[in-house]
Design an enzyme around this catalytic site. Sequence first.
Site, PDB file in Angstrom:
ATOM      1  N   ASP A 235       0.728  -1.243   0.091  1.00 11.50           N
ATOM      2  CA  ASP A 235      -0.080  -0.126   0.030  1.00 11.50           C
ATOM      3  C   ASP A 235       0.836   1.271   0.084  1.00 11.50           C
ATOM      4  OD1 ASP A 235      -2.735   0.953   0.135  1.00 11.50           O
ATOM      5  OD2 ASP A 235      -2.386   1.807   2.256  1.00 11.50           O
ATOM      6  N   HIS A 240       4.616   4.861  -2.899  1.00 12.02           N
ATOM      7  CA  HIS A 240       5.170   6.104  -2.605  1.00 12.02           C
ATOM      8  C   HIS A 240       6.379   6.267  -1.943  1.00 12.02           C
ATOM      9  CE1 HIS A 240       0.696   6.836  -3.241  1.00 12.02           C
ATOM     10  NE2 HIS A 240       0.399   6.122  -1.809  1.00 12.02           N
TER      11      HIS A 240
END
Length: 490
Positions: A235, A240
């Site tokens: 996730d 990111h």
Amino acid sequence: MTASLLPTEPFDLVIFGGTGDLAVRKLLPALYHRFVDGQIPASSRIVGVAREGLDDAGYRAQVRDAVEASVPQTVAATLDAFIGMIGYRSLDARKADGWEEFAAMVGEQPDHIRVFYLSTSPELFVDICERLGSFGLNGPRSRVVLEKPIGRDLASANAINDAVGRVFDESQTYRIDHYLGKETVQNLLALRFGNALFEPLWNSSHIDHVQITVAETVGVGHRAGYYDRAGALRDMVQNHILQLVCMVAMEPPSSLSPDAVRDEKLKVLRSLRPINSSNAGQFTVRGQYRAGAAEGQGVPGYFDELGSDQSKTETFVALKAEIGNWRWAGVPFYLRTGKRLPTRVSEIVVTFRQLPHSIFDPASGPLMPNRLTLRLQPDEGVKLWLTIKHPGPGGLRLRHVPLDMSFATAFGVQQPDAYERLILDVVRGNPTLFMRRDEVEAAWNWAGPILEAWEASGETPKPYTAGTWGPSAAVALIERDGRTWAEDAS
Ligand code: NAP
């Protein structure tokens, strides 16, 4: 008017998943802000698509509510004009009904840039792209935006990218990572490559280590079902955090052209030292929260939210990553992210090396290494920690203080949301801040063996109490190298 506020060409933006959380909470308010600043020509169209049987008026009412909920003060005439650009089509990505009418509607403005924003579950990406292709909506002025997650491993990412690639050229494909749209991340480029000061120091001779923390106070809540299939590594880290690593570690690109920047990011991803069954126990820590407290309130544990105690999904991960190249050899990158941590903060901390020799009396105070802290949220800004003399009489007393540049204070403006910038970059055809396919593959090539190692170990994530910084093993991960996590430094 500055160059950044120039209007775009007229465009049609179709948001698949237009009634979903992301569209309502982020994309539509972002578009409103850009409209208020005069960057969206009035002939542009924004069309929400979902299965729900709404008409234009019903969707416009939803969008109006969404903008009013997100923007503190709206001007009625401006909001009316914005709402006037909005339309809705009820379509099921998996069924053929209604697509012909949809294609005819899009075709009414053949000169417009067309952006198809896939803000749906990735399982629908292939169906949507195939249908867009079958109606010839993939011409040279079309672009497709893919939300994360792109797959759950290399094979599934490749399957999505192959299928999208059969319809849209790579140059038309925008894989969004909204962290790259944040001001601080772009400021990293400005700081590194717009100042003579940092670049000579930006290497293993002068930097001791780098920390990246993405901490959330929230739990998984109603997204437990989705989250349990993902976990913190998929996730947050694979996308990111690795993108942030790239921005910190990449070599100076020859220009800011999209491929020059992305070529350098790719080299970083390919230089990450493998973590697999042989060393995952040494370089990674997984955690899973139990009941505790957040923001002064008692909160349930992960199992309670999931409704099962059979999950091995990590809600926290800490990693020691290494980049095997000349610039970064021997400089650890400590990465951590998790849910139900004490504060909501995303920051990059670059810690420089200790002085080689002190001329000061130890009684003057400790000599702390310089630190550059780049905060991405909640309040974007940069701090450079320096040692100075405490002002006034009383001898030479040393203090470690930050040169502090909070962007909101320094520029007196609210920072634009990352999506504002990124959506307009898509319209302008600038993919610099989007992930190229080979970057996604390289990121999975590194993350995949970590997931496999965890799976093979059969171990469960270590429990941590909600409201703490993860399991104690995450502290040990960095402290056995003689360093500490920097949460108190900024
Ligand atoms: P969501 O709230 O569940 O919304 C999903 C949207 O897709 C709804 O508009 C839904 O409307 C539509 N949809 C579902 N099945 C469909 C079908 N067969 N055909 C057409 N439309 C369909 O999800 P979300 O939170 O907005 O997230 C969307 C994507 O963005 C996900 O991949 C998520 O991982 C990613 N993302 C979300 C966030 C966030 O903050 N929410 C952040 C980053 C990435 P109907 O049910 O009426 O069809």
